[in-house]
Motif scaffolding. Structure first.
Motif, PDB file in Angstrom:
ATOM      1  N   ALA A  16      77.665  49.071  83.819  1.00 52.79           N
ATOM      2  CA  ALA A  16      79.113  49.218  83.987  1.00 52.79           C
ATOM      3  C   ALA A  16      79.654  50.428  83.239  1.00 52.79           C
ATOM      4  CB  ALA A  16      79.822  47.949  83.487  1.00 52.79           C
ATOM      5  N   GLY A  17      78.809  51.094  82.456  1.00 55.08           N
ATOM      6  CA  GLY A  17      79.269  52.188  81.609  1.00 55.08           C
ATOM      7  C   GLY A  17      79.389  53.508  82.361  1.00 55.08           C
ATOM      8  N   GLY A  18      79.649  54.568  81.616  1.00 54.86           N
ATOM      9  CA  GLY A  18      79.884  55.878  82.225  1.00 54.86           C
ATOM     10  C   GLY A  18      78.694  56.375  83.023  1.00 54.86           C
ATOM     11  N   ILE A  19      77.543  56.533  82.364  1.00 49.13           N
ATOM     12  CA  ILE A  19      76.350  57.012  83.069  1.00 49.13           C
ATOM     13  C   ILE A  19      75.774  55.896  83.937  1.00 49.13           C
ATOM     14  CG2 ILE A  19      73.965  57.801  82.756  1.00 49.13           C
ATOM     15  CD1 ILE A  19      74.937  59.341  80.259  1.00 49.13           C
ATOM     16  N   GLY A  20      75.754  54.669  83.419  1.00 49.65           N
ATOM     17  CA  GLY A  20      75.175  53.538  84.159  1.00 49.65           C
ATOM     18  C   GLY A  20      75.852  53.320  85.500  1.00 49.65           C
ATOM     19  N   ASP A  38      75.260  44.199  82.386  1.00 50.15           N
ATOM     20  CA  ASP A  38      76.038  44.757  81.273  1.00 50.15           C
ATOM     21  C   ASP A  38      76.551  43.619  80.405  1.00 50.15           C
ATOM     22  OD1 ASP A  38      77.446  47.843  81.095  1.00 50.15           O
ATOM     23  OD2 ASP A  38      78.287  46.283  79.794  1.00 50.15           O
ATOM     24  N   ILE A  39      76.817  43.944  79.146  1.00 51.20           N
ATOM     25  CA  ILE A  39      77.434  42.950  78.253  1.00 51.20           C
ATOM     26  C   ILE A  39      78.886  42.716  78.669  1.00 51.20           C
ATOM     27  CG2 ILE A  39      78.279  44.544  76.458  1.00 51.20           C
ATOM     28  CD1 ILE A  39      77.019  42.524  74.396  1.00 51.20           C
ATOM     29  N   VAL A  63      74.352  40.628  80.483  1.00 52.02           N
ATOM     30  CA  VAL A  63      73.167  40.674  79.625  1.00 52.02           C
ATOM     31  C   VAL A  63      73.583  41.236  78.274  1.00 52.02           C
ATOM     32  CG1 VAL A  63      72.394  43.018  80.320  1.00 52.02           C
ATOM     33  CG2 VAL A  63      70.732  41.358  79.453  1.00 52.02           C
ATOM     34  N   ALA A  93      73.129  51.017  75.484  1.00 56.27           N
ATOM     35  CA  ALA A  93      72.931  51.388  74.080  1.00 56.27           C
ATOM     36  C   ALA A  93      74.162  50.973  73.293  1.00 56.27           C
ATOM     37  CB  ALA A  93      72.690  52.896  73.941  1.00 56.27           C
ATOM     38  N   ILE A 120      69.529  46.693  69.402  1.00 53.89           N
ATOM     39  CA  ILE A 120      70.008  46.898  70.779  1.00 53.89           C
ATOM     40  C   ILE A 120      69.186  47.993  71.477  1.00 53.89           C
ATOM     41  CG2 ILE A 120      71.992  47.484  72.239  1.00 53.89           C
ATOM     42  CD1 ILE A 120      72.374  44.903  70.562  1.00 53.89           C
ATOM     43  N   THR A 147      66.498  55.423  79.185  1.00 50.84           N
ATOM     44  CA  THR A 147      67.454  56.470  78.821  1.00 50.84           C
ATOM     45  C   THR A 147      67.429  56.676  77.314  1.00 50.84           C
ATOM     46  OG1 THR A 147      68.827  55.926  80.726  1.00 50.84           O
ATOM     47  CG2 THR A 147      69.851  57.212  78.965  1.00 50.84           C
ATOM     48  N   LYS A 166      66.322  56.399  69.592  1.00 50.27           N
ATOM     49  CA  LYS A 166      66.026  57.034  70.879  1.00 50.27           C
ATOM     50  C   LYS A 166      64.658  57.722  70.864  1.00 50.27           C
ATOM     51  CE  LYS A 166      69.866  56.099  73.142  1.00 50.27           C
ATOM     52  NZ  LYS A 166      69.866  55.359  74.415  1.00 50.27           N
ATOM     53  N   PRO A 192      69.636  62.571  78.175  1.00 46.67           N
ATOM     54  CA  PRO A 192      70.900  63.265  78.449  1.00 46.67           C
ATOM     55  C   PRO A 192      71.332  64.082  77.239  1.00 46.67           C
ATOM     56  CG  PRO A 192      71.081  60.892  78.897  1.00 46.67           C
ATOM     57  CD  PRO A 192      69.810  61.109  78.141  1.00 46.67           C
ATOM     58  N   LEU A 194      75.046  65.981  75.821  1.00 47.25           N
ATOM     59  CA  LEU A 194      76.437  65.504  75.831  1.00 47.25           C
ATOM     60  C   LEU A 194      76.944  65.469  77.272  1.00 47.25           C
ATOM     61  CD1 LEU A 194      78.917  64.601  74.242  1.00 47.25           C
ATOM     62  CD2 LEU A 194      79.608  67.004  74.104  1.00 47.25           C
ATOM     63  N   THR A 197      81.316  61.168  79.383  1.00 51.86           N
ATOM     64  CA  THR A 197      81.719  59.773  79.584  1.00 51.86           C
ATOM     65  C   THR A 197      82.796  59.461  78.543  1.00 51.86           C
ATOM     66  OG1 THR A 197      80.076  58.886  78.040  1.00 51.86           O
ATOM     67  CG2 THR A 197      79.405  59.110  80.345  1.00 51.86           C
ATOM     68  N   ALA A 200      81.462  58.883  75.062  1.00 52.99           N
ATOM     69  CA  ALA A 200      80.905  60.054  74.376  1.00 52.99           C
ATOM     70  C   ALA A 200      82.004  61.007  73.911  1.00 52.99           C
ATOM     71  CB  ALA A 200      79.945  60.793  75.307  1.00 52.99           C
TER      72      ALA A 200
HETATM   73  N1  LIG Z   1      77.231  60.211  77.249  1.00 44.34           N
HETATM   74  C1  LIG Z   1      76.464  61.006  76.518  1.00 44.34           C
HETATM   75  O1  LIG Z   1      76.877  62.083  76.057  1.00 44.34           O
HETATM   76  C2  LIG Z   1      75.047  60.600  76.234  1.00 44.34           C
HETATM   77  C3  LIG Z   1      74.190  61.539  75.630  1.00 44.34           C
HETATM   78  C4  LIG Z   1      72.877  61.165  75.360  1.00 44.34           C
HETATM   79  C5  LIG Z   1      72.418  59.905  75.695  1.00 44.34           C
HETATM   80  N2  LIG Z   1      73.288  59.013  76.278  1.00 44.34           N
HETATM   81  C6  LIG Z   1      72.759  57.694  76.589  1.00 44.34           C
HETATM   82  O2  LIG Z   1      73.131  57.337  77.916  1.00 44.34           O
HETATM   83  C7  LIG Z   1      73.304  55.924  77.992  1.00 44.34           C
HETATM   84  C8  LIG Z   1      74.665  55.613  78.581  1.00 44.34           C
HETATM   85  O3  LIG Z   1      75.661  56.217  77.782  1.00 44.34           O
HETATM   86  P1  LIG Z   1      77.206  56.270  78.244  1.00 44.34           P
HETATM   87  O4  LIG Z   1      77.774  57.513  77.693  1.00 44.34           O
HETATM   88  O5  LIG Z   1      77.304  55.972  79.675  1.00 44.34           O
HETATM   89  O6  LIG Z   1      77.796  55.056  77.389  1.00 44.34           O
HETATM   90  P2  LIG Z   1      78.827  53.899  77.812  1.00 44.34           P
HETATM   91  O7  LIG Z   1      79.362  53.368  76.529  1.00 44.34           O
HETATM   92  O8  LIG Z   1      79.791  54.399  78.825  1.00 44.34           O
HETATM   93  O9  LIG Z   1      77.887  52.837  78.495  1.00 44.34           O
HETATM   94  C9  LIG Z   1      77.062  51.973  77.756  1.00 44.34           C
HETATM   95  C10 LIG Z   1      77.093  50.636  78.443  1.00 44.34           C
HETATM   96  O10 LIG Z   1      76.203  49.761  77.742  1.00 44.34           O
HETATM   97  C11 LIG Z   1      76.831  48.510  77.617  1.00 44.34           C
HETATM   98  N3  LIG Z   1      76.276  47.815  76.448  1.00 44.34           N
HETATM   99  C12 LIG Z   1      76.519  48.065  75.147  1.00 44.34           C
HETATM  100  N4  LIG Z   1      75.859  47.202  74.387  1.00 44.34           N
HETATM  101  C13 LIG Z   1      75.160  46.395  75.211  1.00 44.34           C
HETATM  102  C14 LIG Z   1      74.296  45.300  75.019  1.00 44.34           C
HETATM  103  N5  LIG Z   1      74.030  44.822  73.792  1.00 44.34           N
HETATM  104  N6  LIG Z   1      73.748  44.698  76.101  1.00 44.34           N
HETATM  105  C15 LIG Z   1      74.031  45.143  77.354  1.00 44.34           C
HETATM  106  N7  LIG Z   1      74.862  46.167  77.598  1.00 44.34           N
HETATM  107  C16 LIG Z   1      75.415  46.792  76.540  1.00 44.34           C
HETATM  108  C17 LIG Z   1      78.310  48.815  77.463  1.00 44.34           C
HETATM  109  O11 LIG Z   1      79.144  47.698  77.792  1.00 44.34           O
HETATM  110  C18 LIG Z   1      78.484  49.983  78.407  1.00 44.34           C
HETATM  111  O12 LIG Z   1      78.863  49.572  79.704  1.00 44.34           O
HETATM  112  C19 LIG Z   1      73.094  55.389  76.571  1.00 44.34           C
HETATM  113  O13 LIG Z   1      71.758  54.969  76.430  1.00 44.34           O
HETATM  114  C20 LIG Z   1      73.339  56.605  75.707  1.00 44.34           C
HETATM  115  O14 LIG Z   1      72.696  56.521  74.466  1.00 44.34           O
HETATM  116  C21 LIG Z   1      74.572  59.326  76.551  1.00 44.34           C
END
Ligand SMILES: NC(=O)c1ccc[n+]([C@@H]2O[C@H](COP(=O)([O-])OP(=O)(O)OC[C@H]3O[C@@H](n4cnc5c(N)ncnc54)[C@H](O)[C@@H]3O)[C@@H](O)[C@H]2O)c1
Length: 269
Positions: A16-20, A38-39, A63, A93, A120, A147, A166, A192, A194, A197, A200
């Motif tokens: 449900a998150g930005g990249i997901g 997603d949580i 989850v 994450a 986590i 990821t 990571k 990834p 930066l 999202t 981030a």
């Molecule tokens: N956005 C960036 O700049 C960036 C850079 C490097 C790596 N990443 C990695 O990309 C991935 C996604 O990042 P994003 O920016 O989309 O973050 P985000 O916060 O938008 O998405 C993370 C999602 O994980 C879910 N989540 C958090 N804890 C959880 C748990 N215990 N169980 C299940 N779900 C859980 C959140 O509800 C959220 O929907 C992460 O692994 C992050 O570390 C992101």
């Protein structure tokens, strides 16, 4: 290059998150059948409804990566719904604003913050990989994409726990690729940089953002879809010869000496 994920049953954690959510949309657009895990069940359900409205097969599931029984339930529900599992993107994450404030350098690291991050990001990903392998191994096929982050490759003055968690994911990825490659399972990590999202960018100081932008070789910062396309390709059969890799999608941020832009201005004007 075009490829198909037709019918591939795929779990995306943190879906449900930005990249997901970008991963879910792109997998669905290539024909995958999805579990949006997603949580935050509310946001996962909203996305699953959106995907179904486009004609895709998608289910939302709650989850918590920090809870082993919850992770196991995600797999049993997936099997009950679809009868198989072809791919998983371990994308969730711990990225709360509170943790971002506290995860600084090792001298100032609270043991419980280190433990929470690893519980986590690393332990949760390990459990998800293990449970995925239990299904994929008898199938003789499967693709795991973990990821990580380009921060796993470089030292920093902040995010000591996050970047170590990571880095562990990258090594776990290589272990799985090595132990299960001959059994038809591929395991890769995406790193990834930066990526735009909300989580981030929300608490990123402007000065830090400008520094990262300067060190990024592309004229733009990445968007969630830039990561999602790589995940989708790594899941596809067209990536059948790619395993054990840690692939950065970071606009080249991690590939050069820091301060290159100043050198470029010095030598090229
Ligand atoms: N956005 C960036 O700049 C960036 C850079 C490097 C790596 N990443 C990695 O990309 C991935 C996604 O990042 P994003 O920016 O989309 O973050 P985000 O916060 O938008 O998405 C993370 C999602 O994980 C879910 N989540 C958090 N804890 C959880 C748990 N215990 N169980 C299940 N779900 C859980 C959140 O509800 C959220 O929907 C992460 O692994 C992050 O570390 C992101």
């Amino acid at each position: 290059m075009s490829y198909t994920l037709d019918g591939k049953v795929s779990i995306v954690t943190g879906g449900a998150g930005g990249i997901g959510s970008a991963v879910c949309r792109i997998l669905a657009s290539h024909g995958a059948r999805l579990m949006v895990a997603d949580i935050d069940l509310g946001r996962a359900e909203t996305l699953a409804t959106e995907l179904r409205d486009t004609g895709a097969e998608a289910e939302a599931i709650h989850v918590d990566l920090g809870d082993e029984s919850s992770v196991k339930a995600m797999f049993s529900t997936t099997l009950a719904r679809y009868g198989r599992l072809d791919a998983i993107n371990n994308n969730a994450a711990l990225l709360t604003p509170e943790m971002a404030q506290r995860d600084l350098d090792i001298e100032h690291m609270a043991t419980e913050d280190w433990d929470d991050t690893f519980r986590i990001n690393t332990r949760g990903t390990m459990i998800a990989c293990r449970e995925a392998l239990k299904i994929m191994t008898p199938q003789g096929a499967g693709a795991i994409v973990n990821t990580a982050s380009n921060l796993a490759l470089q030292g920093n003055v902040i995010q000591a726990a996050y970047s170590a968690s990571k880095a562990a994911i990258i090594q776990m990825t290589r272990s799985i690729a090595t132990s299960h490659g001959k059994r038809g399972i591929r395991c890769n990590a995406v790193l990834p940089g930066l990526t735009g999202t909300p989580s981030a960018l929300a608490h990123l100081p402007q000065e830090l953002r400008e520094t990262v932008e300067e060190e990024t070789l592309t004229p733009f910062l990445g968007a969630p879809a830039d990561i999602a396309h790589l995940v989708a390709f790594l899941i596809s059969d067209e990536a059948r010869y790619i395993t054990g890799q840690a692939m950065a999608a970071d606009g080249g941020t991690s590939t050069h000496i820091p301060g290159y832009a100043r050198l470029q201005r010095f030598f090229q004007g």
